[in-house]
Design a protein around this motif. Structure first.
Motif, PDB file in Angstrom:
ATOM      1  N   MET A  71      -4.497   3.991  -3.757  1.00 39.84           N
ATOM      2  CA  MET A  71      -3.502   3.082  -4.311  1.00 39.84           C
ATOM      3  C   MET A  71      -2.483   2.745  -3.239  1.00 39.84           C
ATOM      4  N   VAL A  72      -1.835   1.611  -3.396  1.00 40.14           N
ATOM      5  CA  VAL A  72      -0.801   1.171  -2.473  1.00 40.14           C
ATOM      6  C   VAL A  72       0.547   1.384  -3.152  1.00 40.14           C
ATOM      7  N   ALA A  73       1.443   2.084  -2.455  1.00 43.33           N
ATOM      8  CA  ALA A  73       2.798   2.321  -2.962  1.00 43.33           C
ATOM      9  C   ALA A  73       3.771   1.483  -2.130  1.00 43.33           C
ATOM     10  N   LEU A  74       4.463   0.562  -2.791  1.00 41.17           N
ATOM     11  CA  LEU A  74       5.402  -0.322  -2.097  1.00 41.17           C
ATOM     12  C   LEU A  74       6.751   0.360  -1.935  1.00 41.17           C
ATOM     13  N   GLY A  75       7.499  -0.068  -0.939  1.00 41.29           N
ATOM     14  CA  GLY A  75       8.819   0.468  -0.657  1.00 41.29           C
ATOM     15  C   GLY A  75       9.238   0.020   0.726  1.00 41.29           C
ATOM     16  N   GLU A 121       8.917   1.495   3.497  1.00 44.48           N
ATOM     17  CA  GLU A 121       7.740   1.709   4.344  1.00 44.48           C
ATOM     18  C   GLU A 121       6.539   1.842   3.405  1.00 44.48           C
ATOM     19  N   PRO A 122       5.820   0.740   3.149  1.00 40.43           N
ATOM     20  CA  PRO A 122       4.682   0.805   2.227  1.00 40.43           C
ATOM     21  C   PRO A 122       3.611   1.763   2.744  1.00 40.43           C
ATOM     22  N   VAL A 123       2.995   2.481   1.814  1.00 46.08           N
ATOM     23  CA  VAL A 123       1.966   3.445   2.170  1.00 46.08           C
ATOM     24  C   VAL A 123       0.758   3.287   1.264  1.00 46.08           C
ATOM     25  N   VAL A 124      -0.357   3.827   1.734  1.00 49.51           N
ATOM     26  CA  VAL A 124      -1.566   3.939   0.939  1.00 49.51           C
ATOM     27  C   VAL A 124      -1.781   5.430   0.692  1.00 49.51           C
ATOM     28  N   LEU A 125      -2.042   5.781  -0.549  1.00 49.95           N
ATOM     29  CA  LEU A 125      -2.408   7.144  -0.921  1.00 49.95           C
ATOM     30  C   LEU A 125      -3.897   7.119  -1.229  1.00 49.95           C
ATOM     31  N   ALA A 126      -4.650   8.018  -0.628  1.00 50.92           N
ATOM     32  CA  ALA A 126      -6.099   8.014  -0.830  1.00 50.92           C
ATOM     33  C   ALA A 126      -6.616   9.437  -0.922  1.00 50.92           C
ATOM     34  N   LEU A 127      -7.700   9.601  -1.668  1.00 51.33           N
ATOM     35  CA  LEU A 127      -8.376  10.888  -1.765  1.00 51.33           C
ATOM     36  C   LEU A 127      -9.617  10.839  -0.889  1.00 51.33           C
ATOM     37  N   LEU A 128      -9.672  11.751   0.097  1.00 53.96           N
ATOM     38  CA  LEU A 128     -10.796  11.810   1.033  1.00 53.96           C
ATOM     39  C   LEU A 128     -11.546  13.109   0.865  1.00 53.96           C
ATOM     40  N   ASP A 129     -12.823  13.071   1.199  1.00 54.80           N
ATOM     41  CA  ASP A 129     -13.670  14.255   1.187  1.00 54.80           C
ATOM     42  C   ASP A 129     -13.180  15.202   2.287  1.00 54.80           C
ATOM     43  N   PRO A 130     -12.845  16.458   1.939  1.00 56.19           N
ATOM     44  CA  PRO A 130     -12.336  17.378   2.956  1.00 56.19           C
ATOM     45  C   PRO A 130     -13.358  17.720   4.034  1.00 56.19           C
ATOM     46  N   ASP A 131     -14.645  17.505   3.767  1.00 61.24           N
ATOM     47  CA  ASP A 131     -15.695  17.799   4.740  1.00 61.24           C
ATOM     48  C   ASP A 131     -16.128  16.573   5.528  1.00 61.24           C
ATOM     49  N   SER A 142     -10.298  17.374  -3.224  1.00 66.12           N
ATOM     50  CA  SER A 142     -10.103  16.337  -2.215  1.00 66.12           C
ATOM     51  C   SER A 142      -8.887  16.647  -1.352  1.00 66.12           C
ATOM     52  N   VAL A 143      -8.725  15.833  -0.316  1.00 63.55           N
ATOM     53  CA  VAL A 143      -7.503  15.842   0.486  1.00 63.55           C
ATOM     54  C   VAL A 143      -6.831  14.493   0.259  1.00 63.55           C
ATOM     55  N   GLU A 144      -5.601  14.553  -0.255  1.00 64.17           N
ATOM     56  CA  GLU A 144      -4.830  13.334  -0.440  1.00 64.17           C
ATOM     57  C   GLU A 144      -4.134  13.026   0.879  1.00 64.17           C
ATOM     58  N   VAL A 145      -4.402  11.847   1.419  1.00 60.65           N
ATOM     59  CA  VAL A 145      -3.712  11.418   2.636  1.00 60.65           C
ATOM     60  C   VAL A 145      -2.740  10.315   2.270  1.00 60.65           C
ATOM     61  N   THR A 146      -1.614  10.328   2.955  1.00 60.81           N
ATOM     62  CA  THR A 146      -0.656   9.243   2.870  1.00 60.81           C
ATOM     63  C   THR A 146      -0.645   8.590   4.236  1.00 60.81           C
TER      64      THR A 146
END
Length: 175
Positions: free
Chosen positions: A55-59, A61-71, A145-149
């Protein structure tokens, strides 16, 4: 690559959270990071992953939050370089999405399945009309998962995106 004999989001799945997630759906993106030539060529390290949980979070400094495979190799390269390219895929890219998800054969590796342009943030799918160059801000473990910002450093929004590639209940849809 693992091929299952059953559908991963079949109604017979007893896990209601997994069934709920499958019905949420979303846009299909391709995340790429690293530099150099095609994977395995000349010692260059680059990685990619098909990602729909974001998802995209506006502000300010806009950011994207994503769930990635830890492996995933993508997460390793993203951690090493701190940068990536996030590109929106379109309906004609569904085979490429499967290749980067590891669910379809990719002779020579997934980066050989389509033309990519090298950038300072990683390989960019040449045909992608909409994409963003991102910088890793933080990460944390969330569930399996690993949530990355990632901060949006530069965004290109194409005029001709074509039919968006969507994913819902384990299937691609035309958007």
């Amino acid at each position: 690559m693992t091929i299952h004999s059953t559908h991963p989001f079949a109604d017979a799945d007893p896990d209601p959270a997994r069934r709920f997630r499958g019905r949420v759906g979303g846009a299909v993106t391709l995340w790429t990071a690293g530099s150099g030539g095609s994977e395995g060529a000349g010692g260059a390290e680059q990685a990619g992953l098909t990602v729909t949980s974001l998802m995209v979070a506006l502000g300010p400094e806009p950011v994207v939050l994503a769930l990635l495979d830890p492996d995933s190799d993508l997460l390793d390269v993203l951690r090493d370089t701190g940068r990536a390219v996030v590109q929106l895929l379109t309906w004609p890219d569904r085979q490429l999405a499967e290749a980067f998800a590891g669910t379809a054969p990719a002779p020579g590796g997934p980066f050989r399945q389509a033309p990519f342009t090298p950038t300072a943030h990683g390989p960019r799918l040449t045909s992608a009309a909409t994409y963003a160059f991102v910088r890793l801000v933080s990460e944390r473990e969330v569930g399996w998962s690993v949530e990355v910002t990632v901060a949006l450093e530069d965004v290109v929004v194409g005029e001709a995106d074509g039919d968006a590639l969507l994913h819902r209940r384990g299937r691609f849809l035309r958007g």
